[in-house]
Design a protein around this motif. Structure first.
Motif, short mmCIF file in Angstrom:
data_model
loop_
_atom_site.label_atom_id
_atom_site.label_comp_id
_atom_site.label_asym_id
_atom_site.label_seq_id
_atom_site.Cartn_x
_atom_site.Cartn_y
_atom_site.Cartn_z
N VAL A 25 -7.56 13.44 -3.04
CA VAL A 25 -5.92 14.13 -3.30
C VAL A 25 -6.16 15.56 -2.44
CG1 VAL A 25 -4.84 15.74 -4.78
CG2 VAL A 25 -5.59 13.34 -5.31
N VAL A 26 -5.24 15.91 -1.66
CA VAL A 26 -5.29 17.06 -0.93
C VAL A 26 -4.19 18.23 -1.27
CG1 VAL A 26 -5.05 18.11 1.51
CG2 VAL A 26 -6.40 15.84 1.09
N LYS A 27 -4.62 19.38 -1.57
CA LYS A 27 -3.36 20.36 -1.95
C LYS A 27 -3.78 21.51 -1.07
CE LYS A 27 -2.62 23.38 -5.98
NZ LYS A 27 -2.93 23.80 -7.11
N HIS A 28 -2.72 21.91 -0.69
CA HIS A 28 -2.92 23.34 0.14
C HIS A 28 -2.22 24.38 -0.67
CE1 HIS A 28 -2.47 20.11 3.14
NE2 HIS A 28 -2.95 20.71 3.98
N LEU A 29 -3.31 25.53 -0.54
CA LEU A 29 -2.74 26.80 -1.06
C LEU A 29 -2.01 27.79 -0.21
CD1 LEU A 29 -6.17 27.53 -2.95
CD2 LEU A 29 -4.32 25.93 -3.80
N GLN A 30 -0.78 27.51 -0.37
CA GLN A 30 0.25 28.50 0.48
C GLN A 30 1.08 29.16 -0.40
OE1 GLN A 30 0.44 24.87 3.75
NE2 GLN A 30 2.27 25.35 2.74
N PRO A 31 0.48 30.40 -0.92
CA PRO A 31 1.51 31.01 -1.56
C PRO A 31 2.54 32.22 -1.03
CG PRO A 31 -0.62 32.26 -1.59
CD PRO A 31 -0.66 30.88 -0.94
N ASN A 82 -15.22 40.34 -2.07
CA ASN A 82 -14.21 40.51 -3.52
C ASN A 82 -12.87 39.77 -3.37
OD1 ASN A 82 -15.80 41.95 -5.30
ND2 ASN A 82 -15.29 43.94 -3.83
N LYS A 83 -12.35 39.70 -2.24
CA LYS A 83 -11.04 38.96 -2.00
C LYS A 83 -11.43 37.43 -2.22
CE LYS A 83 -8.02 40.01 1.46
NZ LYS A 83 -7.64 40.58 2.86
N ILE A 84 -12.52 37.09 -1.70
CA ILE A 84 -13.16 35.54 -1.91
C ILE A 84 -13.16 35.10 -3.45
CG2 ILE A 84 -14.95 33.89 -1.57
CD1 ILE A 84 -15.03 35.26 1.38
N GLN A 85 -14.04 36.11 -3.91
CA GLN A 85 -14.37 35.92 -5.50
C GLN A 85 -12.80 35.93 -6.27
OE1 GLN A 85 -16.21 39.12 -7.59
NE2 GLN A 85 -17.62 37.48 -8.54
N ALA A 86 -11.93 36.46 -5.94
CA ALA A 86 -10.55 36.69 -6.57
C ALA A 86 -9.88 35.27 -6.24
CB ALA A 86 -9.67 37.65 -6.16
N LEU A 87 -9.93 34.86 -5.09
CA LEU A 87 -9.07 33.51 -4.77
C LEU A 87 -9.77 32.54 -5.43
CD1 LEU A 87 -8.63 33.98 -0.87
CD2 LEU A 87 -7.01 33.69 -2.55
N LEU A 88 -11.26 32.74 -5.44
CA LEU A 88 -11.99 31.38 -6.26
C LEU A 88 -11.46 31.41 -7.59
CD1 LEU A 88 -15.60 31.74 -4.69
CD2 LEU A 88 -14.19 29.77 -4.30
N LYS A 89 -11.50 32.51 -8.30
CA LYS A 89 -11.34 32.67 -9.85
C LYS A 89 -9.73 32.09 -10.18
CE LYS A 89 -11.83 35.91 -13.38
NZ LYS A 89 -12.14 37.27 -13.91
N GLU A 90 -8.89 32.32 -9.15
CA GLU A 90 -7.49 31.80 -9.36
C GLU A 90 -7.44 30.28 -9.22
OE1 GLU A 90 -5.08 33.11 -5.97
OE2 GLU A 90 -5.13 35.09 -6.59
N GLN A 91 -8.64 29.71 -8.86
CA GLN A 91 -8.89 28.29 -8.44
C GLN A 91 -9.81 27.67 -9.77
OE1 GLN A 91 -6.92 26.19 -6.67
NE2 GLN A 91 -5.74 28.35 -6.48
N VAL A 161 -17.26 23.95 -4.36
CA VAL A 161 -17.11 22.44 -4.73
C VAL A 161 -17.10 22.74 -6.41
CG1 VAL A 161 -18.11 20.50 -5.23
CG2 VAL A 161 -18.34 21.71 -3.09
N LYS A 162 -16.05 22.08 -6.97
CA LYS A 162 -16.12 22.20 -8.50
C LYS A 162 -17.13 21.19 -8.82
CE LYS A 162 -12.14 22.91 -10.75
NZ LYS A 162 -11.07 22.77 -11.19
N GLY A 163 -18.10 21.58 -9.83
CA GLY A 163 -19.07 20.69 -10.10
C GLY A 163 -18.38 20.01 -11.55
#
Length: 164
Positions: A25-31, A82-91, A161-163
């Protein structure tokens, strides 16, 4: 050396093996529909985040005619992480889930156009290899001639990667 026939057979076998394992499954994050790139792309349990640049420390002031200030390599690295951490947290992920990091560093004009690896490391070590978050990703870092934004000294992309 593989013949054309052997190559076609190998490709066919790979296609069958992939089909037997099921579709990913492929999902693009395009806000932002106006952006030419996605923030990231999920492919199965793997998230590929696009490269992140720093946010300004001091925004531009059009009334005064001053440009935005983004800071040195350490400051820009911290902002991008910090931006990366916020994007990861959203996911539903965090920095512990990062398995691969690629860092692009432009030479700092204040350092004779040499990369400031120590500045990168000072920010990086706040997120990885700490008592609270001991995981460290595989990482590559490169000095590049320039980044897309003329003020940018750092761009960081990650794979998480989501464990299970």
């Amino acid at each position: 050396m593989m013949t054309m026939k052997q190559g076609v057979m190998a490709a066919a076998l790979m296609a069958v093996a992939c089909a037997m394992q099921g579709q990913v499954v492929v999902k693009h994050l395009q806000p932002n529909e106006k952006s030419p790139i996605a923030n990231g792309v999920w492919a199965g349990d793997t998230l590929y985040l696009s490269g992140q640049l720093a946010s300004p420390v001091t925004p531009a002031d059009e009334a005064k005619g001053t440009a935005a200030v983004y800071g040195d390599t350490k400051t820009q690295s911290l902002s991008a992480l910090n931006k990366i951490q916020a994007l990861l947290k959203e996911q539903g992920l965090d920095m512990k889930d990062v398995v691969k990091m690629t860092v692009f560093l432009a030479g700092d004009p204040d350092k004779g156009n040499k990369l400031d690896f120590a500045g990168l490391q000072a920010s990086y070590t706040q997120f990885f290899g700490t008592k609270d978050q001991p995981n460290k990703p595989a990482r590559s870092a490169f000095q590049v001639a320039a980044l897309a934004a003329p003020w940018a000294l750092v761009e960081i992309e990650v794979i998480a990667v989501k464990g299970k």
